[in-house]
Design a protein around this motif. Structure first.
Motif, short mmCIF file in Angstrom:
data_model
loop_
_atom_site.label_atom_id
_atom_site.label_comp_id
_atom_site.label_asym_id
_atom_site.label_seq_id
_atom_site.Cartn_x
_atom_site.Cartn_y
_atom_site.Cartn_z
N TRP A 160 0.75 -1.23 0.08
CA TRP A 160 0.15 -0.09 -0.09
C TRP A 160 0.88 1.14 -0.07
CZ3 TRP A 160 -0.17 -3.83 3.84
CH2 TRP A 160 0.37 -3.46 4.97
N HIS A 161 2.10 1.24 0.26
CA HIS A 161 3.04 2.30 0.30
C HIS A 161 3.18 3.02 -1.28
CE1 HIS A 161 5.30 0.93 4.09
NE2 HIS A 161 4.21 1.80 4.32
N ALA A 162 2.79 1.82 -2.30
CA ALA A 162 2.80 2.28 -3.66
C ALA A 162 1.84 3.44 -3.83
CB ALA A 162 2.76 1.25 -4.48
N ILE A 163 0.64 3.38 -3.21
CA ILE A 163 -0.51 4.23 -3.39
C ILE A 163 -0.20 5.53 -2.66
CG2 ILE A 163 -2.93 4.75 -2.89
CD1 ILE A 163 -3.23 1.37 -2.92
N THR A 164 0.50 5.55 -1.53
CA THR A 164 0.82 6.50 -0.66
C THR A 164 2.10 7.47 -1.38
OG1 THR A 164 0.39 5.45 1.35
CG2 THR A 164 1.60 7.29 1.31
N PHE A 165 2.94 6.64 -1.89
CA PHE A 165 3.96 7.32 -2.72
C PHE A 165 3.72 7.96 -4.11
CE2 PHE A 165 6.92 4.78 0.09
CZ PHE A 165 7.31 6.02 0.87
N ASN A 166 2.49 7.31 -4.60
CA ASN A 166 2.10 7.71 -6.14
C ASN A 166 1.58 8.87 -5.94
OD1 ASN A 166 1.70 7.16 -8.88
ND2 ASN A 166 -0.24 7.22 -8.24
N LYS A 167 0.74 9.06 -4.90
CA LYS A 167 -0.04 10.51 -4.66
C LYS A 167 1.01 11.49 -4.25
CE LYS A 167 -3.45 12.21 -1.31
NZ LYS A 167 -4.12 13.20 -2.26
N LYS A 168 1.97 11.26 -3.79
CA LYS A 168 2.81 11.98 -3.22
C LYS A 168 3.94 12.80 -4.37
CE LYS A 168 6.84 12.66 0.01
NZ LYS A 168 7.70 11.77 0.95
N ILE A 169 4.03 11.94 -5.18
CA ILE A 169 5.10 12.12 -6.43
C ILE A 169 4.44 12.30 -7.87
CG2 ILE A 169 6.95 11.19 -5.27
CD1 ILE A 169 6.94 8.87 -7.06
N LEU A 170 3.03 12.06 -7.82
CA LEU A 170 2.50 12.06 -9.35
C LEU A 170 2.54 13.61 -9.84
CD1 LEU A 170 0.85 10.50 -11.18
CD2 LEU A 170 -1.35 10.80 -10.07
N ALA A 171 2.19 14.47 -9.24
CA ALA A 171 2.12 15.70 -9.90
C ALA A 171 3.42 16.30 -10.51
CB ALA A 171 1.79 16.82 -8.65
N SER A 172 4.38 16.09 -9.73
CA SER A 172 5.82 16.54 -10.09
C SER A 172 6.29 15.33 -11.17
CB SER A 172 7.06 16.27 -9.01
OG SER A 172 6.89 14.86 -8.56
#
Length: 201
Positions: free
Chosen positions: A59-71
């Motif tokens: 589930w960290h993939a979801i957390t980190f995807n949200k964190k870095i998706l915009a950049s």
């Protein structure tokens, strides 16, 4: 040489000058996984501290995807044509009438050959892959949709890999869907526990 970093004793990386430590390659090749850290400590390799996010659970993939998706999408956006401010299209993207784009939180990138049908609401940061079909009245927010997907209903902060379908009404929230998955009509996932308590895994 130096050890690049450790997170909770999980080795992130190391660079070893074999000549400096008089170590043979064959000795390193014979090390088992659980012997590596002890070996590095035995030759007194210095540690360099760094701040690094580590994916330890799925589930960290979801957390980190949200964190870095915009950049990440900002780096990719120059490969696409700008349809309107912070909304980017690949080739032969087909958009029906009454589609609403909200790029206030991050860019929206829609890849080539994708069809967005009537009355759809898209919120960035959002990536929709190649040759997808987004059905009427869909709402997709802060997510990544892979190639050749068919999507309807509500998708919120999720990763959906290629060749998967969620064509019907239902909620896909804070989820990671692999390739070649079909979610039938009415299928819902949620990030809210019925008791309003903390979700445990």
């Amino acid at each position: 040489g130096f050890v690049i970093g450790q997170v909770k004793k999980d080795l992130i990386g190391a660079h070893i000058n074999l000549d400096e430590h008089l170590i043979s390659k064959s000795k390193i090749q014979k090390l088992k996984h659980d012997e590596v850290i002890g070996f590095l400590e035995s030759i007194k390799m210095p540690t360099q501290k760094i701040n690094l996010d580590q994916l330890q659970k799925p589930w960290h993939a979801i957390t980190f995807n949200k964190k870095i998706l915009a950049s990440n999408l900002k780096h990719r956006s120059n490969q696409f044509s700008e349809y309107e401010q912070d909304v980017f299209f690949g080739n032969k993207v087909h958009i029906n009438e009454h589609v609403v784009f909200d790029a206030s939180k991050g860019p929206i990138v829609i890849d080539s050959g994708t069809h967005i049908k009537l009355f759809t609401y898209l919120v960035g940061p959002l990536y929709i892959g190649k040759n997808c079909t987004i059905n009427e009245h869909a709402s997709i927010k802060e997510s990544c949709i892979g190639d050749m997907c068919k999507v309807g209903g509500e998708v919120d902060v999720s990763i959906m890999q290629g060749y998967s379908n969620k064509q019907h009404y239902g909620v896909l929230a804070y989820s990671w869907v692999g390739e070649w998955v079909n979610l039938g009509g009415g299928t819902s996932t949620s990030d809210l526990k019925n008791t309003y308590g903390t979700i445990s895994m």
